[in-house]
Design a protein around this motif. Structure first.
Motif, short mmCIF file in Angstrom:
data_model
loop_
_atom_site.label_atom_id
_atom_site.label_comp_id
_atom_site.label_asym_id
_atom_site.label_seq_id
_atom_site.Cartn_x
_atom_site.Cartn_y
_atom_site.Cartn_z
N SER A 43 0.82 -1.22 0.00
CA SER A 43 0.00 0.00 0.00
C SER A 43 0.85 1.27 0.00
O SER A 43 0.49 2.26 -0.63
N VAL A 44 2.00 1.24 0.68
CA VAL A 44 2.86 2.43 0.73
C VAL A 44 3.39 2.76 -0.66
O VAL A 44 3.29 3.90 -1.13
N THR A 193 0.45 4.60 4.96
CA THR A 193 -0.21 4.90 3.69
C THR A 193 -1.33 5.91 3.87
O THR A 193 -1.47 6.86 3.07
N THR A 194 -2.11 5.74 4.92
CA THR A 194 -3.20 6.68 5.20
C THR A 194 -2.65 8.07 5.48
O THR A 194 -3.19 9.08 4.97
N ALA A 195 -1.58 8.16 6.25
CA ALA A 195 -0.98 9.46 6.56
C ALA A 195 -0.45 10.13 5.30
O ALA A 195 -0.64 11.35 5.10
N LEU A 199 -2.04 13.70 3.95
CA LEU A 199 -1.18 14.88 3.88
C LEU A 199 -1.00 15.38 2.44
O LEU A 199 -0.89 16.58 2.21
N ALA A 200 -0.97 14.44 1.48
CA ALA A 200 -0.67 14.83 0.10
C ALA A 200 -1.91 15.26 -0.68
O ALA A 200 -1.88 16.26 -1.40
N VAL A 201 -2.99 14.50 -0.57
CA VAL A 201 -4.18 14.79 -1.39
C VAL A 201 -5.46 14.89 -0.59
O VAL A 201 -6.53 15.15 -1.15
N GLY A 202 -5.40 14.65 0.71
CA GLY A 202 -6.58 14.80 1.54
C GLY A 202 -7.43 13.56 1.71
O GLY A 202 -8.47 13.60 2.37
N TRP A 203 -7.01 12.44 1.12
CA TRP A 203 -7.75 11.18 1.30
C TRP A 203 -6.77 10.01 1.15
O TRP A 203 -5.76 10.12 0.45
#
Length: 242
Positions: A43-44, A193-195, A199-203
Protein backbone atom coordinates in the motif's frame (compact mmCIF):
# COMPACT_ATOMS: atom_id res chain seq x y z
CA UNK A 1 14.73 -44.09 8.48
CA UNK A 2 15.34 -45.17 4.89
CA UNK A 3 17.76 -43.54 2.51
CA UNK A 4 14.85 -42.75 0.17
CA UNK A 5 13.04 -40.92 2.95
CA UNK A 6 16.15 -38.91 3.84
CA UNK A 7 16.83 -37.95 0.22
CA UNK A 8 13.22 -36.87 -0.35
CA UNK A 9 13.27 -34.23 2.39
CA UNK A 10 15.15 -31.53 0.42
CA UNK A 11 12.73 -32.14 -2.46
CA UNK A 12 9.73 -31.62 -0.18
CA UNK A 13 11.33 -28.47 1.21
CA UNK A 14 11.84 -27.03 -2.27
CA UNK A 15 8.33 -27.97 -3.38
CA UNK A 16 6.75 -26.45 -0.26
CA UNK A 17 8.79 -23.27 -0.78
CA UNK A 18 7.85 -22.92 -4.47
CA UNK A 19 4.20 -23.68 -3.72
CA UNK A 20 4.24 -21.05 -0.98
CA UNK A 21 5.58 -18.37 -3.34
CA UNK A 22 3.02 -19.24 -6.02
CA UNK A 23 0.12 -19.22 -3.55
CA UNK A 24 1.36 -15.93 -2.08
CA UNK A 25 1.58 -14.31 -5.53
CA UNK A 26 -1.93 -15.57 -6.32
CA UNK A 27 -3.29 -14.13 -3.07
CA UNK A 28 -1.69 -10.70 -3.56
CA UNK A 29 -2.96 -10.53 -7.15
CA UNK A 30 -6.49 -11.57 -6.14
CA UNK A 31 -6.49 -8.93 -3.41
CA UNK A 32 -5.59 -6.22 -5.90
CA UNK A 33 -8.04 -7.49 -8.54
CA UNK A 34 -10.92 -7.47 -6.06
CA UNK A 35 -11.02 -3.69 -6.46
CA UNK A 36 -11.48 -3.08 -2.75
CA UNK A 37 -8.05 -1.66 -1.91
CA UNK A 38 -4.54 -3.00 -2.38
CA UNK A 39 -2.72 -5.42 -0.09
CA UNK A 40 -1.31 -3.71 3.05
CA UNK A 41 2.27 -4.79 2.24
CA UNK A 42 2.32 -2.83 -1.05
CA UNK A 43 0.00 0.00 0.00
CA UNK A 44 2.86 2.43 0.73
CA UNK A 45 4.53 2.02 -2.66
CA UNK A 46 1.15 2.09 -4.42
CA UNK A 47 0.14 5.37 -2.79
CA UNK A 48 3.51 7.03 -3.47
CA UNK A 49 3.53 5.93 -7.12
CA UNK A 50 -0.10 7.02 -7.64
CA UNK A 51 0.14 10.41 -5.95
CA UNK A 52 3.46 11.53 -7.44
CA UNK A 53 3.32 9.62 -10.73
CA UNK A 54 6.30 7.36 -10.13
CA UNK A 55 6.67 3.91 -11.65
CA UNK A 56 4.93 1.42 -9.35
CA UNK A 57 7.46 -1.35 -9.97
CA UNK A 58 10.42 0.90 -9.19
CA UNK A 59 8.71 2.27 -6.08
CA UNK A 60 7.98 -1.26 -4.86
CA UNK A 61 11.59 -2.25 -5.51
CA UNK A 62 12.76 0.65 -3.33
CA UNK A 63 10.33 -0.39 -0.61
CA UNK A 64 11.53 -4.00 -0.77
CA UNK A 65 15.14 -2.80 -0.64
CA UNK A 66 14.35 -0.93 2.57
CA UNK A 67 12.80 -4.12 3.98
CA UNK A 68 15.91 -6.16 3.13
CA UNK A 69 18.20 -3.52 4.69
CA UNK A 70 16.10 -3.59 7.86
CA UNK A 71 16.29 -7.40 7.93
CA UNK A 72 20.06 -7.30 7.72
CA UNK A 73 20.24 -4.87 10.64
CA UNK A 74 17.93 -7.03 12.75
CA UNK A 75 19.90 -10.18 11.94
CA UNK A 76 23.21 -8.46 12.72
CA UNK A 77 21.87 -7.24 16.06
CA UNK A 78 20.56 -10.70 16.83
CA UNK A 79 23.91 -12.28 16.02
CA UNK A 80 25.76 -9.84 18.30
CA UNK A 81 23.49 -10.83 21.15
CA UNK A 82 23.80 -14.54 20.36
CA UNK A 83 20.14 -15.12 19.52
CA UNK A 84 19.52 -18.64 18.18
CA UNK A 85 21.85 -19.88 15.49
CA UNK A 86 22.45 -16.41 14.06
CA UNK A 87 25.68 -15.98 15.97
CA UNK A 88 27.12 -19.06 14.25
CA UNK A 89 25.76 -18.38 10.74
CA UNK A 90 25.56 -14.61 10.31
CA UNK A 91 27.29 -14.63 6.92
CA UNK A 92 24.91 -17.27 5.59
CA UNK A 93 21.92 -15.37 6.95
CA UNK A 94 23.03 -12.08 5.38
CA UNK A 95 23.65 -13.88 2.08
CA UNK A 96 20.09 -15.19 2.12
CA UNK A 97 18.91 -11.66 2.88
CA UNK A 98 20.82 -10.30 -0.13
CA UNK A 99 19.35 -13.01 -2.39
CA UNK A 100 15.95 -11.46 -1.81
CA UNK A 101 16.82 -8.86 -4.45
CA UNK A 102 16.90 -11.35 -7.37
CA UNK A 103 14.00 -13.24 -5.81
CA UNK A 104 11.94 -10.06 -6.06
CA UNK A 105 12.40 -10.12 -9.83
CA UNK A 106 11.20 -13.73 -10.01
CA UNK A 107 8.29 -13.05 -7.67
CA UNK A 108 7.06 -10.17 -9.81
CA UNK A 109 6.97 -12.57 -12.79
CA UNK A 110 4.57 -14.72 -10.78
CA UNK A 111 2.47 -11.62 -10.09
CA UNK A 112 2.41 -10.72 -13.79
CA UNK A 113 1.44 -14.28 -14.70
CA UNK A 114 -1.55 -14.34 -12.38
CA UNK A 115 -2.46 -10.74 -13.21
CA UNK A 116 -2.79 -11.64 -16.87
CA UNK A 117 -5.33 -14.37 -16.15
CA UNK A 118 -7.49 -12.77 -13.45
CA UNK A 119 -9.96 -10.03 -14.48
CA UNK A 120 -10.10 -6.67 -12.73
CA UNK A 121 -13.40 -7.01 -10.90
CA UNK A 122 -13.87 -3.26 -10.35
CA UNK A 123 -13.87 -2.49 -14.08
CA UNK A 124 -14.73 -5.74 -15.89
CA UNK A 125 -17.32 -7.19 -13.52
CA UNK A 126 -19.04 -4.08 -12.13
CA UNK A 127 -22.62 -4.88 -11.13
CA UNK A 128 -22.32 -8.64 -11.70
CA UNK A 129 -19.58 -9.77 -9.33
CA UNK A 130 -17.69 -6.87 -7.78
CA UNK A 131 -19.31 -5.66 -4.54
CA UNK A 132 -21.52 -8.77 -4.26
CA UNK A 133 -21.32 -11.79 -1.95
CA UNK A 134 -19.29 -13.77 -4.53
CA UNK A 135 -16.96 -10.78 -4.75
CA UNK A 136 -16.45 -10.78 -1.00
CA UNK A 137 -15.83 -14.54 -1.11
CA UNK A 138 -13.22 -13.84 -3.79
CA UNK A 139 -11.58 -11.38 -1.40
CA UNK A 140 -11.72 -13.96 1.39
CA UNK A 141 -9.97 -16.43 -0.92
CA UNK A 142 -7.30 -13.79 -1.57
CA UNK A 143 -6.70 -13.35 2.16
CA UNK A 144 -6.46 -17.11 2.74
CA UNK A 145 -4.04 -17.58 -0.17
CA UNK A 146 -1.85 -14.70 1.01
CA UNK A 147 -1.66 -16.07 4.55
CA UNK A 148 -1.06 -19.70 3.55
CA UNK A 149 1.52 -18.75 0.92
CA UNK A 150 3.41 -16.48 3.30
CA UNK A 151 3.44 -19.09 6.07
CA UNK A 152 4.47 -21.97 3.81
CA UNK A 153 7.34 -20.11 2.14
CA UNK A 154 8.59 -18.56 5.38
CA UNK A 155 8.51 -21.84 7.30
CA UNK A 156 10.96 -23.43 4.86
CA UNK A 157 13.61 -20.92 5.99
CA UNK A 158 15.03 -20.40 2.51
CA UNK A 159 14.80 -17.03 0.71
CA UNK A 160 11.66 -15.17 1.79
CA UNK A 161 9.76 -12.59 -0.19
CA UNK A 162 11.05 -9.26 1.26
CA UNK A 163 7.62 -8.25 2.49
CA UNK A 164 7.39 -11.44 4.54
CA UNK A 165 11.09 -11.73 5.34
CA UNK A 166 11.01 -8.51 7.34
CA UNK A 167 8.06 -9.88 9.33
CA UNK A 168 9.99 -13.08 10.07
CA UNK A 169 13.03 -11.05 11.16
CA UNK A 170 10.89 -8.94 13.49
CA UNK A 171 9.24 -12.07 14.91
CA UNK A 172 12.64 -13.70 15.53
CA UNK A 173 13.99 -10.56 17.15
CA UNK A 174 10.92 -9.93 19.32
CA UNK A 175 10.33 -13.56 20.21
CA UNK A 176 6.70 -13.31 19.04
CA UNK A 177 4.61 -15.34 16.61
CA UNK A 178 4.81 -14.56 12.89
CA UNK A 179 1.04 -14.15 12.77
CA UNK A 180 0.99 -11.46 15.45
CA UNK A 181 3.96 -9.62 13.92
CA UNK A 182 2.28 -9.77 10.50
CA UNK A 183 -0.82 -8.10 11.94
CA UNK A 184 1.26 -5.35 13.56
CA UNK A 185 3.43 -4.80 10.49
CA UNK A 186 0.41 -4.55 8.18
CA UNK A 187 -1.20 -2.09 10.58
CA UNK A 188 1.92 0.07 10.42
CA UNK A 189 1.89 0.01 6.60
CA UNK A 190 -1.78 0.97 6.44
CA UNK A 191 -1.26 3.78 8.97
CA UNK A 192 1.70 5.15 6.97
CA UNK A 193 -0.21 4.90 3.69
CA UNK A 194 -3.20 6.68 5.20
CA UNK A 195 -0.98 9.46 6.56
CA UNK A 196 0.73 9.93 3.18
CA UNK A 197 -2.60 10.16 1.38
CA UNK A 198 -4.19 12.56 3.86
CA UNK A 199 -1.18 14.88 3.88
CA UNK A 200 -0.67 14.83 0.10
CA UNK A 201 -4.18 14.79 -1.39
CA UNK A 202 -6.58 14.80 1.54
CA UNK A 203 -7.75 11.18 1.30
CA UNK A 204 -6.13 7.74 1.74
CA UNK A 205 -4.99 6.40 -1.62
CA UNK A 206 -5.27 2.64 -2.21
CA UNK A 207 -6.95 1.92 1.13
CA UNK A 208 -10.29 0.11 1.04
CA UNK A 209 -12.30 -2.67 2.64
CA UNK A 210 -9.96 -5.28 1.14
CA UNK A 211 -6.94 -3.57 2.67
CA UNK A 212 -8.48 -3.48 6.13
CA UNK A 213 -9.71 -7.08 5.99
CA UNK A 214 -6.30 -8.23 4.77
CA UNK A 215 -4.59 -6.29 7.54
CA UNK A 216 -6.55 -8.31 10.09
CA UNK A 217 -7.06 -11.58 8.26
CA UNK A 218 -3.66 -12.49 6.78
CA UNK A 219 -1.90 -12.60 10.13
CA UNK A 220 -4.69 -14.73 11.61
CA UNK A 221 -4.51 -17.14 8.64
CA UNK A 222 -0.75 -17.48 9.19
CA UNK A 223 -1.31 -18.23 12.87
CA UNK A 224 -4.05 -20.78 12.13
CA UNK A 225 -2.03 -22.46 9.37
CA UNK A 226 1.03 -22.77 11.58
CA UNK A 227 -1.07 -24.16 14.44
CA UNK A 228 -2.31 -27.08 12.34
CA UNK A 229 0.28 -27.50 9.57
CA UNK A 230 3.67 -26.21 10.77
CA UNK A 231 4.93 -29.45 12.32
CA UNK A 232 3.75 -31.85 9.56
CA UNK A 233 5.38 -29.67 6.90
CA UNK A 234 8.54 -29.23 9.00
CA UNK A 235 8.88 -33.01 9.47
CA UNK A 236 8.33 -33.75 5.78
CA UNK A 237 10.91 -31.12 4.78
CA UNK A 238 13.48 -32.28 7.33
CA UNK A 239 13.40 -29.10 9.41
CA UNK A 240 12.25 -31.03 12.48
CA UNK A 241 12.71 -34.67 13.53
CA UNK A 242 9.76 -36.98 13.16
Amino acid sequence: MSHATLSSKPLFRGLFYLAGLLILALGITMNTKAGLGVSPIISVSYSVSTIWGHNFGNTTLLLYSAFVAAEMVLHWLGARQGKGTLRRSLRATLLLDALQFPLSLVFTRFLNWFSGGIPDLATQCQGSFWGTLPGLLFLLGAIVCTGVGAALSLNMRLIPNPGDGIVQAIADRAGRSVGLCKNCFDLGNVALTTAIGLLAVGWPVGIGLGTLLSMIGVGRVIALFNHFCFRPAAVLSGLQPA
